[in-house]
Motif scaffolding. Structure first.
Motif, PDB file in Angstrom:
ATOM      1  N   MET A 119       0.811  -1.644  -0.231  1.00 43.21           N
ATOM      2  CA  MET A 119      -0.317   0.248  -0.219  1.00 43.21           C
ATOM      3  C   MET A 119       0.831   1.184  -0.052  1.00 43.21           C
ATOM      4  SD  MET A 119      -2.966   1.180   0.103  1.00 43.21           S
ATOM      5  CE  MET A 119      -4.156   2.130   0.188  1.00 43.21           C
ATOM      6  N   ILE A 120       1.713   1.246   0.993  1.00 44.74           N
ATOM      7  CA  ILE A 120       2.680   2.508   0.587  1.00 44.74           C
ATOM      8  C   ILE A 120       3.411   2.689  -0.427  1.00 44.74           C
ATOM      9  CG2 ILE A 120       4.668   1.586   2.050  1.00 44.74           C
ATOM     10  CD1 ILE A 120       3.322   4.717   3.015  1.00 44.74           C
ATOM     11  N   TRP A 121       3.946   1.281  -0.855  1.00 43.68           N
ATOM     12  CA  TRP A 121       4.457   1.495  -2.248  1.00 43.68           C
ATOM     13  C   TRP A 121       3.927   2.312  -3.434  1.00 43.68           C
ATOM     14  CZ3 TRP A 121       9.140   1.590  -2.295  1.00 43.68           C
ATOM     15  CH2 TRP A 121      10.347   0.934  -1.553  1.00 43.68           C
ATOM     16  N   THR A 122       2.354   2.213  -3.367  1.00 46.75           N
ATOM     17  CA  THR A 122       1.574   2.046  -4.392  1.00 46.75           C
ATOM     18  C   THR A 122       1.429   3.783  -4.004  1.00 46.75           C
ATOM     19  OG1 THR A 122       0.082   0.499  -4.284  1.00 46.75           O
ATOM     20  CG2 THR A 122      -0.885   2.568  -5.164  1.00 46.75           C
ATOM     21  N   PHE A 123       1.227   4.237  -2.833  1.00 50.51           N
ATOM     22  CA  PHE A 123       1.246   6.316  -2.803  1.00 50.51           C
ATOM     23  C   PHE A 123       2.324   6.012  -2.505  1.00 50.51           C
ATOM     24  CE2 PHE A 123       2.282   9.446   0.283  1.00 50.51           C
ATOM     25  CZ  PHE A 123       0.400  10.121   0.138  1.00 50.51           C
ATOM     26  N   THR A 124       3.270   6.302  -2.255  1.00 49.89           N
ATOM     27  CA  THR A 124       4.555   6.818  -2.706  1.00 49.89           C
ATOM     28  C   THR A 124       5.630   6.547  -4.391  1.00 49.89           C
ATOM     29  OG1 THR A 124       5.589   5.376  -1.011  1.00 49.89           O
ATOM     30  CG2 THR A 124       7.630   6.413  -3.031  1.00 49.89           C
ATOM     31  N   ILE A 125       4.390   6.089  -4.831  1.00 49.59           N
ATOM     32  CA  ILE A 125       4.500   6.321  -6.273  1.00 49.59           C
ATOM     33  C   ILE A 125       3.491   7.053  -7.237  1.00 49.59           C
ATOM     34  CG2 ILE A 125       4.247   4.668  -8.931  1.00 49.59           C
ATOM     35  CD1 ILE A 125       5.788   2.107  -7.059  1.00 49.59           C
ATOM     36  N   VAL A 126       2.611   7.231  -6.499  1.00 51.69           N
ATOM     37  CA  VAL A 126       1.156   7.890  -6.691  1.00 51.69           C
ATOM     38  C   VAL A 126       2.527   8.790  -7.159  1.00 51.69           C
ATOM     39  CG1 VAL A 126      -0.794   8.703  -6.741  1.00 51.69           C
ATOM     40  CG2 VAL A 126      -0.250   6.338  -6.666  1.00 51.69           C
ATOM     41  N   ALA A 127       2.835   9.512  -5.541  1.00 44.60           N
ATOM     42  CA  ALA A 127       3.753  11.100  -5.485  1.00 44.60           C
ATOM     43  C   ALA A 127       4.184  11.192  -6.239  1.00 44.60           C
ATOM     44  CB  ALA A 127       4.239  11.321  -3.872  1.00 44.60           C
ATOM     45  N   ILE A 128       5.429  10.577  -6.492  1.00 43.70           N
ATOM     46  CA  ILE A 128       6.370  10.292  -7.416  1.00 43.70           C
ATOM     47  C   ILE A 128       5.864  11.043  -8.941  1.00 43.70           C
ATOM     48  CG2 ILE A 128       8.019   9.595  -8.585  1.00 43.70           C
ATOM     49  CD1 ILE A 128       8.923   8.329  -5.968  1.00 43.70           C
ATOM     50  N   VAL A 129       4.826  10.702  -9.259  1.00 41.34           N
ATOM     51  CA  VAL A 129       4.359  10.819 -10.772  1.00 41.34           C
ATOM     52  C   VAL A 129       3.735  11.943 -10.493  1.00 41.34           C
ATOM     53  CG1 VAL A 129       2.811   9.910 -12.452  1.00 41.34           C
ATOM     54  CG2 VAL A 129       3.757   8.005 -11.348  1.00 41.34           C
ATOM     55  N   VAL A 130       3.168  12.082  -9.922  1.00 38.79           N
ATOM     56  CA  VAL A 130       2.303  13.567  -9.303  1.00 38.79           C
ATOM     57  C   VAL A 130       4.178  14.935  -8.872  1.00 38.79           C
ATOM     58  CG1 VAL A 130       1.164  15.325  -7.820  1.00 38.79           C
ATOM     59  CG2 VAL A 130      -0.085  12.819  -7.949  1.00 38.79           C
ATOM     60  N   LEU A 131       4.529  14.551  -8.711  1.00 39.55           N
ATOM     61  CA  LEU A 131       5.331  15.647  -8.288  1.00 39.55           C
ATOM     62  C   LEU A 131       6.030  15.849 -10.018  1.00 39.55           C
ATOM     63  CD1 LEU A 131       7.563  16.796  -6.857  1.00 39.55           C
ATOM     64  CD2 LEU A 131       8.808  15.831  -6.418  1.00 39.55           C
ATOM     65  N   ILE A 132       6.291  15.028 -10.911  1.00 38.81           N
ATOM     66  CA  ILE A 132       7.065  14.740 -12.240  1.00 38.81           C
ATOM     67  C   ILE A 132       6.145  15.586 -12.751  1.00 38.81           C
ATOM     68  CG2 ILE A 132       7.714  13.603 -13.946  1.00 38.81           C
ATOM     69  CD1 ILE A 132       8.893  11.474 -11.822  1.00 38.81           C
ATOM     70  N   LEU A 133       4.719  15.385 -12.402  1.00 38.96           N
ATOM     71  CA  LEU A 133       3.725  16.161 -13.405  1.00 38.96           C
ATOM     72  C   LEU A 133       3.400  17.747 -12.872  1.00 38.96           C
ATOM     73  CD1 LEU A 133       0.444  13.676 -13.802  1.00 38.96           C
ATOM     74  CD2 LEU A 133       2.188  14.251 -15.392  1.00 38.96           C
ATOM     75  N   LEU A 134       3.788  18.111 -11.621  1.00 39.03           N
ATOM     76  CA  LEU A 134       3.880  19.109 -11.303  1.00 39.03           C
ATOM     77  C   LEU A 134       5.025  20.332 -11.967  1.00 39.03           C
ATOM     78  CD1 LEU A 134       2.707  18.921  -7.624  1.00 39.03           C
ATOM     79  CD2 LEU A 134       1.678  20.290  -9.189  1.00 39.03           C
TER      80      LEU A 134
END
Length: 79
Positions: free
Chosen positions: A1-16
């Protein structure tokens, strides 16, 4: 679960970061009588962060309110 959140957060950061890099046009920003120039991407990011802070404050107040009511209800059941 935590890895999913981490990956989503990294993708959102890259998009920002991509969004901010593509929106470097200077925009005039007015706030409470102050006026200044700021990159459009940065000003939109600050507006989004401000909105998120407001939502977090409202959510925290609501959680505190619900916990208080739950504690009161639990005390009534014990009596």
């Amino acid at each position: 679960m935590i890895w999913t959140f981490t990956i989503v957060a990294i993708v959102v950061l890259i998009l920002l970061v991509i969004f901010m890099m593509q929106n470097q046009t200077q925009a005039t920003v007015n706030f409470l009588g102050f006026q200044g120039q700021m990159a459009l991407g940065v000003s939109m990011l600050l507006a989004a962060v401000g909105g998120a802070v407001v939502v977090a404050i409202v959510a925290a107040v609501r959680i505190i309110q619900l916990r208080s009511r739950a504690g009161t209800a639990a005390k009534r059941l014990e009596s």
